[in-house]
Design a protein around this motif. Structure first.
Motif, PDB file in Angstrom:
ATOM      1  N   SER A  61       0.814  -1.215   0.000  1.00  9.29           N
ATOM      2  CA  SER A  61       0.000   0.000   0.000  1.00  9.29           C
ATOM      3  C   SER A  61       0.850   1.269   0.000  1.00  9.29           C
ATOM      4  O   SER A  61       0.423   2.298  -0.521  1.00  9.29           O
ATOM      5  N   LYS A  64       1.440   1.921  -3.509  1.00 12.25           N
ATOM      6  CA  LYS A  64       0.175   2.316  -4.134  1.00 12.25           C
ATOM      7  C   LYS A  64      -0.182   3.756  -3.762  1.00 12.25           C
ATOM      8  O   LYS A  64      -0.624   4.528  -4.615  1.00 12.25           O
ATOM      9  N   ILE A  65       0.001   4.127  -2.503  1.00 14.62           N
ATOM     10  CA  ILE A  65      -0.296   5.498  -2.069  1.00 14.62           C
ATOM     11  C   ILE A  65       0.609   6.487  -2.791  1.00 14.62           C
ATOM     12  O   ILE A  65       0.166   7.551  -3.237  1.00 14.62           O
ATOM     13  N   GLU A  68      -0.691   6.933  -6.243  1.00 14.36           N
ATOM     14  CA  GLU A  68      -1.938   7.693  -6.263  1.00 14.36           C
ATOM     15  C   GLU A  68      -1.704   9.180  -6.030  1.00 14.36           C
ATOM     16  O   GLU A  68      -2.389  10.019  -6.608  1.00 14.36           O
ATOM     17  N   GLY A  77      -4.985   2.799  -2.140  1.00 14.00           N
ATOM     18  CA  GLY A  77      -3.776   2.599  -1.347  1.00 14.00           C
ATOM     19  C   GLY A  77      -4.003   2.843   0.134  1.00 14.00           C
ATOM     20  O   GLY A  77      -3.498   2.113   0.986  1.00 14.00           O
ATOM     21  N   PHE A  81      -3.719   0.135   3.092  1.00 12.30           N
ATOM     22  CA  PHE A  81      -2.886   0.396   4.253  1.00 12.30           C
ATOM     23  C   PHE A  81      -3.642   0.125   5.538  1.00 12.30           C
ATOM     24  O   PHE A  81      -3.141  -0.519   6.459  1.00 12.30           O
TER      25      PHE A  81
END
Length: 94
Positions: A61, A64-65, A68, A77, A81
């Motif tokens: 995550s 992913k964050i 994003e 994300g 998380f």
């Protein structure tokens, strides 16, 4: 802890005692129980799999964050998380 008989007075003595508390006679080495210091004990935690799954989700995550934030996309994300954090905590305190 087991009790053994003293060779001198016959009093019951702990197997871990160095001497008899009644007469002071030393407890012979042949009477004492020894534990092998090289014996291996496997310790397992019941929540280890949950903790590992949560840690992996947290790690994924974070990437992913970051992606994003760069693209200004949704909040997948952050959700990953939070789910990973919950799984990690379940495994940690199970």
């Amino acid at each position: 802890m087991t009790l053994i008989s003293c060779n001198e007075c016959g009093n019951k003595v702990s197997e871990k005692a160095a001497s008899c508390p009644n007469c002071g006679a030393p407890i012979s080495v042949s009477q004492t129980v020894t534990i092998n210091p090289k014996s291996k004990v496997k310790v397992t935690r019941p929540g280890l799999k949950w903790e590992a799954a949560g840690f992996i989700l947290i790690a994924i995550s974070i990437f992913k964050i970051t992606a994003e934030v760069i693209r200004d996309k949704g909040y997948i994300g952050i959700v990953m998380f939070l789910v990973g954090l919950v799984l990690f905590l379940i495994g940690r305190f199970k």
